[in-house]
Enzyme design. Structure first.
Site, PDB file in Angstrom:
ATOM      1  N   ASN A  62       0.823  -1.217   0.000  1.00  0.00           N
ATOM      2  CA  ASN A  62       0.000   0.000   0.000  1.00  0.00           C
ATOM      3  C   ASN A  62       0.855   1.264   0.000  1.00  0.00           C
ATOM      4  O   ASN A  62       0.340   2.367   0.149  1.00  0.00           O
ATOM      5  CB  ASN A  62      -0.896   0.047   1.243  1.00  0.00           C
ATOM      6  CG  ASN A  62      -1.836  -1.127   1.324  1.00  0.00           C
ATOM      7  OD1 ASN A  62      -2.288  -1.635   0.303  1.00  0.00           O
ATOM      8  ND2 ASN A  62      -2.120  -1.558   2.531  1.00  0.00           N
ATOM      9  N   HIS A 148     -14.405  -1.795   5.459  1.00  0.00           N
ATOM     10  CA  HIS A 148     -13.274  -2.347   6.216  1.00  0.00           C
ATOM     11  C   HIS A 148     -13.713  -2.866   7.585  1.00  0.00           C
ATOM     12  O   HIS A 148     -14.613  -2.317   8.217  1.00  0.00           O
ATOM     13  CB  HIS A 148     -12.250  -1.222   6.405  1.00  0.00           C
ATOM     14  CG  HIS A 148     -10.920  -1.670   6.901  1.00  0.00           C
ATOM     15  ND1 HIS A 148     -10.568  -1.645   8.225  1.00  0.00           N
ATOM     16  CD2 HIS A 148      -9.853  -2.163   6.230  1.00  0.00           C
ATOM     17  CE1 HIS A 148      -9.328  -2.077   8.351  1.00  0.00           C
ATOM     18  NE2 HIS A 148      -8.867  -2.406   7.159  1.00  0.00           N
ATOM     19  N   GLU A 192     -16.351   3.473   2.371  1.00  0.00           N
ATOM     20  CA  GLU A 192     -15.010   3.854   1.964  1.00  0.00           C
ATOM     21  C   GLU A 192     -15.164   4.682   0.696  1.00  0.00           C
ATOM     22  O   GLU A 192     -16.193   4.581   0.020  1.00  0.00           O
ATOM     23  CB  GLU A 192     -14.160   2.604   1.681  1.00  0.00           C
ATOM     24  CG  GLU A 192     -13.880   1.795   2.934  1.00  0.00           C
ATOM     25  CD  GLU A 192     -13.118   0.503   2.656  1.00  0.00           C
ATOM     26  OE1 GLU A 192     -12.260   0.473   1.760  1.00  0.00           O
ATOM     27  OE2 GLU A 192     -13.386  -0.478   3.361  1.00  0.00           O
ATOM     28  N   SER A 196     -10.877  -0.750  -0.594  1.00  0.00           N
ATOM     29  CA  SER A 196      -9.566  -1.382  -0.462  1.00  0.00           C
ATOM     30  C   SER A 196      -9.491  -2.728  -1.161  1.00  0.00           C
ATOM     31  O   SER A 196      -8.412  -3.153  -1.551  1.00  0.00           O
ATOM     32  CB  SER A 196      -9.220  -1.540   1.010  1.00  0.00           C
ATOM     33  OG  SER A 196     -10.233  -2.247   1.683  1.00  0.00           O
ATOM     34  N   ASP A 221     -14.370   6.819   4.648  1.00  0.00           N
ATOM     35  CA  ASP A 221     -12.993   6.422   4.923  1.00  0.00           C
ATOM     36  C   ASP A 221     -12.188   6.559   3.621  1.00  0.00           C
ATOM     37  O   ASP A 221     -12.395   5.828   2.672  1.00  0.00           O
ATOM     38  CB  ASP A 221     -12.993   4.979   5.437  1.00  0.00           C
ATOM     39  CG  ASP A 221     -11.612   4.520   5.886  1.00  0.00           C
ATOM     40  OD1 ASP A 221     -10.616   5.078   5.399  1.00  0.00           O
ATOM     41  OD2 ASP A 221     -11.549   3.586   6.704  1.00  0.00           O
ATOM     42  N   HIS A 224      -7.444   4.662   1.179  1.00  0.00           N
ATOM     43  CA  HIS A 224      -6.669   4.269  -0.012  1.00  0.00           C
ATOM     44  C   HIS A 224      -6.601   5.363  -1.072  1.00  0.00           C
ATOM     45  O   HIS A 224      -5.768   5.298  -1.976  1.00  0.00           O
ATOM     46  CB  HIS A 224      -7.236   2.987  -0.620  1.00  0.00           C
ATOM     47  CG  HIS A 224      -6.945   1.800   0.223  1.00  0.00           C
ATOM     48  ND1 HIS A 224      -5.802   1.045   0.080  1.00  0.00           N
ATOM     49  CD2 HIS A 224      -7.616   1.262   1.262  1.00  0.00           C
ATOM     50  CE1 HIS A 224      -5.797   0.081   0.982  1.00  0.00           C
ATOM     51  NE2 HIS A 224      -6.890   0.192   1.718  1.00  0.00           N
ATOM     52  N   LYS A 252      -0.691   4.176   4.379  1.00  0.00           N
ATOM     53  CA  LYS A 252      -0.689   3.763   2.978  1.00  0.00           C
ATOM     54  C   LYS A 252       0.165   4.740   2.148  1.00  0.00           C
ATOM     55  O   LYS A 252       1.364   4.765   2.325  1.00  0.00           O
ATOM     56  CB  LYS A 252      -2.116   3.601   2.495  1.00  0.00           C
ATOM     57  CG  LYS A 252      -2.638   2.262   3.019  1.00  0.00           C
ATOM     58  CD  LYS A 252      -4.000   2.234   3.535  1.00  0.00           C
ATOM     59  CE  LYS A 252      -4.219   0.884   4.223  1.00  0.00           C
ATOM     60  NZ  LYS A 252      -5.436   0.864   5.011  1.00  0.00           N
TER      61      LYS A 252
HETATM   62  C1  LIG Z   1      -5.951   0.146   6.106  1.00  0.00           C
HETATM   63  C2  LIG Z   1      -7.303   0.616   6.408  1.00  0.00           C
HETATM   64  C3  LIG Z   1      -7.649   0.994   7.705  1.00  0.00           C
HETATM   65  C4  LIG Z   1      -6.743   0.768   8.864  1.00  0.00           C
HETATM   66  O1  LIG Z   1      -5.773   1.745   8.932  1.00  0.00           O
HETATM   67  P1  LIG Z   1      -4.481   1.479   9.800  1.00  0.00           P
HETATM   68  O2  LIG Z   1      -3.909   2.840   9.986  1.00  0.00           O
HETATM   69  O3  LIG Z   1      -3.627   0.559   9.021  1.00  0.00           O
HETATM   70  O4  LIG Z   1      -4.937   0.869  11.083  1.00  0.00           O
HETATM   71  C5  LIG Z   1      -8.889   1.542   7.901  1.00  0.00           C
HETATM   72  N1  LIG Z   1      -9.750   1.692   6.880  1.00  0.00           N
HETATM   73  C6  LIG Z   1      -9.456   1.294   5.633  1.00  0.00           C
HETATM   74  C7  LIG Z   1     -10.453   1.463   4.564  1.00  0.00           C
HETATM   75  C8  LIG Z   1      -8.229   0.731   5.369  1.00  0.00           C
HETATM   76  O5  LIG Z   1      -7.950   0.285   4.144  1.00  0.00           O
END
Ligand SMILES: *Cc1c(COP(=O)(O)O)cnc(C)c1O
Length: 405
Positions: A62, A148, A192, A196, A221, A224, A252
């Site tokens: 990522n 997620h 999201e 992801s 969220d 990504h 990421k």
């Molecule tokens: C990776 C991810 C997370 C978690 O984030 P971290 O900082 O790695 O704990 C949360 N939401 C989504 C959509 C993700 O892809």
């Protein structure tokens, strides 16, 4: 000096591993062919990852912009480390709220387009504790089925009524809102932006219209998308302060670690009082803040890198389609090869691995049944040759022969 930890005083070292509870669960996992194991990455060198002394082209990182190895981020992290030390010393509300936290929050507010920013220690911690702070048992949550695990975790913990709509099916979301929204005084829609697993991007404008129509708050969220798409590469939800709650992560494309919520000042003040995942945890350490600051400084200037990344992703998608393989259309750096059956997906990933390609199989329950896919994530370290090598390896998968391709 005598050893202050003589081994014989540490009986836990010899404790039995015969825990029937664990044993039963692990046996179930094994029977379902879903046992997970940790693999050690011995070395990362651009797009090449060494695992078990074998070199692979890594299509599962990522670190989209390669920033985790960028000299500017390393320099900023080092600077903060030398100036402020290795730890924040306490949680933000006790004595861990340093000037460098405030500076990063202000820089992010400016670059992400938000009235306020509140830092979190990780994306998982943010989602799993923000949602329970923002709603209670009298409210309702409407979540995309592919959200997620951290979002689902927060949703369940909040005790609000949870409705899940079919992935990216906003008609289904509206159906559910139409049917149920009247019964609840507070509603959050959870999604999201760039998914992801599937790599597709949600229709944020339509979501905003739905939110307005049904008096719901949007909680998105951007993990990504941050660094890769949107204005200045700052994400799909950047500069959209009408969206009540926007989450970003630093793990990421930002190349380090940590997370944030972009929200109003009112929400921020509320969260400082009510969000346990903010209150009861040690603040992010200086070096991590330095790296994140470095990323904020750098990302708007990386337009060429982003363009190239998306061009390669397009090439890969076209390559899959040319072979009559199923993918999901989107302008994103996450490219899925949708295979369908779980066993086929596992076999393909193993065959790709034997051909020097490191990928991730995404299986139910992470995706819907019959939607097992192999996810290829592209980064700054890939070039056209890598894409050609990948497509050649895909041509070598026995799946294609069985499908008559
Ligand atoms: C990776 C991810 C997370 C978690 O984030 P971290 O900082 O790695 O704990 C949360 N939401 C989504 C959509 C993700 O892809």
């Amino acid at each position: 000096m005598t050893n202050i930890f003589p081994v014989q005083t540490m009986p836990f070292l010899t404790s039995s591993t015969e825990d029937p509870f664990l044993k039963k669960k692990m046996a179930q996992r094994t029977a379902q062919h879903q046992l997970r194991k940790l693999h050690t990455i011995e070395e990362i060198e651009g797009s090449i990852a060494t695992v078990d002394s074998t070199r692979f082209i890594n299509f599962s990182s990522n670190d989209y912009l390669g920033l985790s190895q960028h000299p500017h981020l390393i320099q900023r992290a080092e600077e903060y480390l030398r100036k402020y030390g290795t730890g924040a010393g306490a949680s933000r509300l006790i004595s861990g709220n340093h000037l460098f936290h405030i500076e990063l929050e202000q820089a992010l507010a400016h670059c992400y387009g938000s009235e306020a920013i509140l830092l979190f220690n990780s994306g998982f911690q943010a989602n799993s504790t923000l949602i329970p702070a923002l709603i209670d048992r009298d409210g309702a949550l409407f979540a995309d089925r592919s959200c997620h695990s951290s979002i689902v975790h927060g949703a369940v913990h909040s005790q609000a009524q949870l409705f899940r709509y079919r992935h990216q099916n906003l008609d289904h979301l509206e159906e559910l809102l139409y049917k149920h929204s009247e019964s609840f005084s507070r509603i959050l829609i959870l999604t999201e932006t760039l998914f992801s697993m599937e790599g597709d991007v949600t229709d944020i404008d339509r979501l905003q219209q739905l939110a307005e129509k049904y008096r719901a708050h949007l909680y998105v969220d951007d993990a990504h998308a941050l660094g890769v798409i949107g204005r200045d590469g700052m994400g799909v939800a950047a500069f959209k302060p009408e969206i009540s709650y926007r989450i970003g992560t630093f793990g990421k494309a930002f190349g380090s670690f940590g997370a944030f919520i972009a929200c109003s000042n009112e929400t921020k003040d509320y969260l400082v009082n009510f969000c346990k995942g903010f209150i009861y945890t040690t603040a992010l350490p200086p070096s991590v803040i330095g790296a994140a600051m470095g990323a904020v400084e750098l990302i708007p200037s990386l337009a060429n890198e982003r363009r190239e990344l998306l061009r390669l992703a397009h090439l890969l998608r076209e390559g899959l389609k040319a072979r009559k393989l199923q993918t999901i259309d989107a302008d994103s750096q996450i490219v899925p090869w949708v295979i369908g059956e779980e066993e086929e997906g596992i076999r393909c990933a193993e065959e790709l691995k034997a051909l020097g390609i490191l990928t991730t199989v995404i299986r139910p329950p992470t995706v819907a049944r019959g939607m097992t896919l192999i996810r290829f994530t592209l980064t700054k370290h890939h070039n056209e040759t890598h894409i050609r090598q990948l497509l050649k390896a895909i041509d070598g998968c026995s799946f294609l022969a069985r499908m008559g391709i």
